[in-house]
Structure formats: C-alpha cells, structure tokens
Motif scaffolding. Structure first.
Motif, mmCIF file in Angstrom:
data_model
loop_
_atom_site.group_PDB
_atom_site.id
_atom_site.type_symbol
_atom_site.label_atom_id
_atom_site.label_comp_id
_atom_site.label_asym_id
_atom_site.label_seq_id
_atom_site.Cartn_x
_atom_site.Cartn_y
_atom_site.Cartn_z
ATOM 1 N N THR A 80 0.830 -1.206 0.000
ATOM 2 C CA THR A 80 0.000 0.000 0.000
ATOM 3 C C THR A 80 0.866 1.259 0.000
ATOM 4 O OG1 THR A 80 -0.133 0.248 2.395
ATOM 5 C CG2 THR A 80 -1.714 -1.265 1.363
ATOM 6 N N PRO A 81 0.268 2.396 -0.317
ATOM 7 C CA PRO A 81 1.011 3.656 -0.248
ATOM 8 C C PRO A 81 1.414 4.032 1.189
ATOM 9 C CG PRO A 81 -0.946 3.912 -1.605
ATOM 10 C CD PRO A 81 -1.031 2.579 -0.949
ATOM 11 N N ILE A 82 0.793 3.409 2.182
ATOM 12 C CA ILE A 82 1.142 3.656 3.582
ATOM 13 C C ILE A 82 2.420 2.884 3.893
ATOM 14 C CG2 ILE A 82 0.415 3.399 5.981
ATOM 15 C CD1 ILE A 82 -2.502 3.483 4.893
ATOM 16 N N GLU A 83 3.445 3.587 4.326
ATOM 17 C CA GLU A 83 4.749 2.974 4.607
ATOM 18 C C GLU A 83 4.614 1.794 5.582
ATOM 19 O OE1 GLU A 83 8.695 2.316 4.121
ATOM 20 O OE2 GLU A 83 7.570 3.890 3.110
ATOM 21 N N GLY A 84 5.093 0.605 5.200
ATOM 22 C CA GLY A 84 5.101 -0.576 6.059
ATOM 23 C C GLY A 84 3.829 -1.404 6.042
ATOM 24 N N LEU A 85 2.782 -0.970 5.341
ATOM 25 C CA LEU A 85 1.512 -1.695 5.313
ATOM 26 C C LEU A 85 1.357 -2.428 3.987
ATOM 27 C CD1 LEU A 85 -1.211 -2.326 6.704
ATOM 28 C CD2 LEU A 85 -2.127 -0.301 5.561
ATOM 29 N N SER A 86 1.125 -3.732 4.065
ATOM 30 C CA SER A 86 0.901 -4.531 2.858
ATOM 31 C C SER A 86 -0.218 -5.530 3.109
ATOM 32 C CB SER A 86 2.177 -5.256 2.432
ATOM 33 O OG SER A 86 2.601 -6.127 3.443
ATOM 34 N N VAL A 87 -0.837 -5.955 2.030
ATOM 35 C CA VAL A 87 -1.929 -6.929 2.079
ATOM 36 C C VAL A 87 -1.598 -8.023 1.080
ATOM 37 C CG1 VAL A 87 -4.394 -7.285 1.708
ATOM 38 C CG2 VAL A 87 -3.591 -5.111 2.629
ATOM 39 N N GLU A 88 -1.793 -9.286 1.495
ATOM 40 C CA GLU A 88 -1.588 -10.387 0.558
ATOM 41 C C GLU A 88 -2.664 -11.434 0.764
ATOM 42 O OE1 GLU A 88 2.373 -11.958 1.240
ATOM 43 O OE2 GLU A 88 1.559 -13.549 2.473
ATOM 44 N N GLY A 89 -2.905 -12.203 -0.268
ATOM 45 C CA GLY A 89 -3.900 -13.253 -0.183
ATOM 46 C C GLY A 89 -3.943 -14.060 -1.454
ATOM 47 N N GLY A 90 -4.714 -15.144 -1.389
ATOM 48 C CA GLY A 90 -4.868 -15.992 -2.558
ATOM 49 C C GLY A 90 -5.395 -17.361 -2.189
ATOM 50 N N PRO A 91 -5.659 -18.184 -3.197
ATOM 51 C CA PRO A 91 -6.176 -19.531 -2.964
ATOM 52 C C PRO A 91 -5.076 -20.579 -2.832
ATOM 53 C CG PRO A 91 -6.250 -19.056 -5.289
ATOM 54 C CD PRO A 91 -5.704 -17.818 -4.604
ATOM 55 N N GLY A 92 -5.424 -21.679 -2.184
ATOM 56 C CA GLY A 92 -4.553 -22.836 -2.073
ATOM 57 C C GLY A 92 -5.378 -24.108 -2.228
ATOM 58 N N LEU A 93 -4.808 -25.124 -2.862
ATOM 59 C CA LEU A 93 -5.464 -26.428 -3.037
ATOM 60 C C LEU A 93 -4.508 -27.526 -2.593
ATOM 61 C CD1 LEU A 93 -6.981 -26.026 -6.611
ATOM 62 C CD2 LEU A 93 -8.258 -26.139 -4.469
#
Length: 121
Positions: A80-93
């Motif tokens: 994200t544009p906010i320093e130190g903030l990130s988001v991650e995700g996704g599927p797994g099988l």
C-alpha cells in the motif's frame, strides 16, 4: 506459511519439495505461484498434522505408499502507499496422495483462501 498457505502437513516425518515462481506485476504488486510435494520421511512412522500430533498411525510393516500429497498456492501481495503496510492473499489447493487416500479413505482435496494484513514498524 512454513510449508505453503494451507499448512495441512506437519513438520514431523516429512520430506517436502517446493517449486515456484515469484515476480513483480507492477512496483506495488507481487505474484507468487508455488507447488509443494510431500512424502513421508519414513514409511514406518505415521503422518503428523500441523499441531504436531500423529493424525495417522503407520500400519504394521510400513506404509505401501509414502506420498502424502501435493499443494498449489497462488499469492498476490500489494504494498500500500502507507509505509510498512501490505496486504496479501490468494487460494490454495491440497490434493491427497496415496498414503492419505489409503489410510483415511475418502480424504477429499482441501481448498482454502488466505488473507494477511502486515504492518512493519
């Protein structure tokens, strides 16, 4: 996320092989695709879950198959544009191998969606 996002396999009596690719789609977007294969390290010991407890006891004389299963993961990370903030995700099988199919009967594939919000100080 030690051995994939599903963490269906514990760390005891296991051999694992991971193959994957990771790259930037954009300066803030990173994509990771990985495939994991799991085998019993010893056919004479059981299968252990993520909690460290034995989930399947080894049969007398050892297991006929040592293939626990395979996992596919897809993870997209956004810084994200906010320093130190990130988001991650996704599927797994997770697809069971011969050992789980033989000793747990109808062990269907597992599906999961993963989401993480990280903030670094």
């Amino acid at each position: 996320k030690h051995l994939g996002i599903l963490d269906a396999v514990g760390r005891r009596n296991v051999n694992a092989l991971t193959l994957g690719w990771e790259g930037y789609l954009h300066p803030r977007w990173r994509l990771r695709v990985s495939h994991l294969d799991f085998w019993l390290a010893s056919r004479y010991d059981g299968f252990y879950g993520i909690n460290g407890r034995q989930a399947v006891v080894a049969p007398a004389g050892g297991a006929a198959s040592n293939k626990i299963g395979s996992e596919w993961d897809l993870i997209l990370r956004f810084a994200t544009p906010i320093e130190g903030l990130s988001v991650e995700g996704g599927p797994g099988l997770f697809y069971p191998g011969g050992f789980l199919e033989t000793h747990l009967g109808e062990f269907s594939k597992r599906k999961m969606v993963y989401l993480s919000i990280d903030f670094e100080l």
